[in-house]
Write a protein that holds these residues in place. Structure first.
Motif, PDB file in Angstrom:
ATOM      1  N   SER A  38       1.120  -1.212   0.261  1.00  0.00           N
ATOM      2  CA  SER A  38       0.077   0.063   0.187  1.00  0.00           C
ATOM      3  C   SER A  38       0.955   0.743  -0.065  1.00  0.00           C
ATOM      4  O   SER A  38       0.728   2.350  -0.469  1.00  0.00           O
ATOM      5  CB  SER A  38      -0.887  -0.601   1.112  1.00  0.00           C
ATOM      6  N   GLU A  39       2.064   1.270   0.506  1.00  0.00           N
ATOM      7  CA  GLU A  39       3.437   2.300   0.806  1.00  0.00           C
ATOM      8  C   GLU A  39       3.280   2.341  -0.257  1.00  0.00           C
ATOM      9  O   GLU A  39       3.439   3.528  -1.347  1.00  0.00           O
ATOM     10  CB  GLU A  39       3.791   2.233   2.362  1.00  0.00           C
ATOM     11  N   VAL A  40       3.758   1.839  -0.839  1.00  0.00           N
ATOM     12  CA  VAL A  40       4.578   1.628  -2.402  1.00  0.00           C
ATOM     13  C   VAL A  40       3.785   2.360  -3.371  1.00  0.00           C
ATOM     14  O   VAL A  40       3.902   3.398  -4.571  1.00  0.00           O
ATOM     15  CB  VAL A  40       4.871   0.207  -3.291  1.00  0.00           C
ATOM     16  N   GLU A  41       2.349   1.831  -3.248  1.00  0.00           N
ATOM     17  CA  GLU A  41       1.404   2.322  -4.272  1.00  0.00           C
ATOM     18  C   GLU A  41       1.025   3.521  -3.973  1.00  0.00           C
ATOM     19  O   GLU A  41       0.471   4.608  -5.233  1.00  0.00           O
ATOM     20  CB  GLU A  41      -0.180   1.561  -4.497  1.00  0.00           C
ATOM     21  N   ARG A  42       0.773   4.202  -3.140  1.00  0.00           N
ATOM     22  CA  ARG A  42       0.683   5.653  -3.036  1.00  0.00           C
ATOM     23  C   ARG A  42       2.773   5.922  -2.974  1.00  0.00           C
ATOM     24  O   ARG A  42       1.893   7.856  -2.939  1.00  0.00           O
ATOM     25  CB  ARG A  42       0.593   5.653  -1.447  1.00  0.00           C
ATOM     26  N   GLY A  43       3.000   5.715  -3.105  1.00  0.00           N
ATOM     27  CA  GLY A  43       4.346   6.303  -3.518  1.00  0.00           C
ATOM     28  C   GLY A  43       5.677   7.034  -1.589  1.00  0.00           C
ATOM     29  O   GLY A  43       6.135   7.902  -2.187  1.00  0.00           O
TER      30      GLY A  43
END
Length: 125
Positions: A38-43
């Protein structure tokens, strides 16, 4: 400033959503925690090449395809950023219009016609 991790996350999210898959499904397939994905997807987190490879495998997407899409997004973002930084293009000034009434043309009655023309084009008779 353009953040590569944000662009990468946006592309990963779109890929996942195109497939109609949840974060939970992809995180399980990629063997990465749901929160981290999730953190990767949100940058918010930088993904290592190993993690990207695992996510791409889970999404059944080639890393080269992912990177090509990220590259396209980056190009668009750079263009938008440079356009915003440059001086705005001046808007042309509309000329003032004067009304001219014409009652006949070459001696033939026209009825009454009003033509709006630029002030500099109107010649007083």
């Amino acid at each position: 400033m353009i953040l590569l991790r944000r662009l990468l996350g946006d592309v990963l999210r779109r890929q996942r959503q195109r497939q109609g898959r949840t974060l939970r499904e992809v995180s399980s397939s990629a063997r990465v925690s749901l929160g981290y994905l999730s953190e990767v997807e949100r940058g918010q987190k930088e993904a290592s090449s190993e993690l990207l490879s695992a996510i791409c495998d889970a999404l059944d997407v080639r890393m080269s395809e992912l990177m090509r899409e990220v590259s396209d997004e980056l190009s668009l973002a750079e263009l938008a950023e440079s356009a915003a930084a440059s001086d705005p293009v001046p808007v042309p000034v509309r000329p003032m219009l004067n009304s001219v009434s014409v009652s006949s043309v070459a001696g033939v009655p026209t009825g009454r016609v009003t033509i709006k023309a630029p002030a500099e084009a109107v010649v007083a008779a």
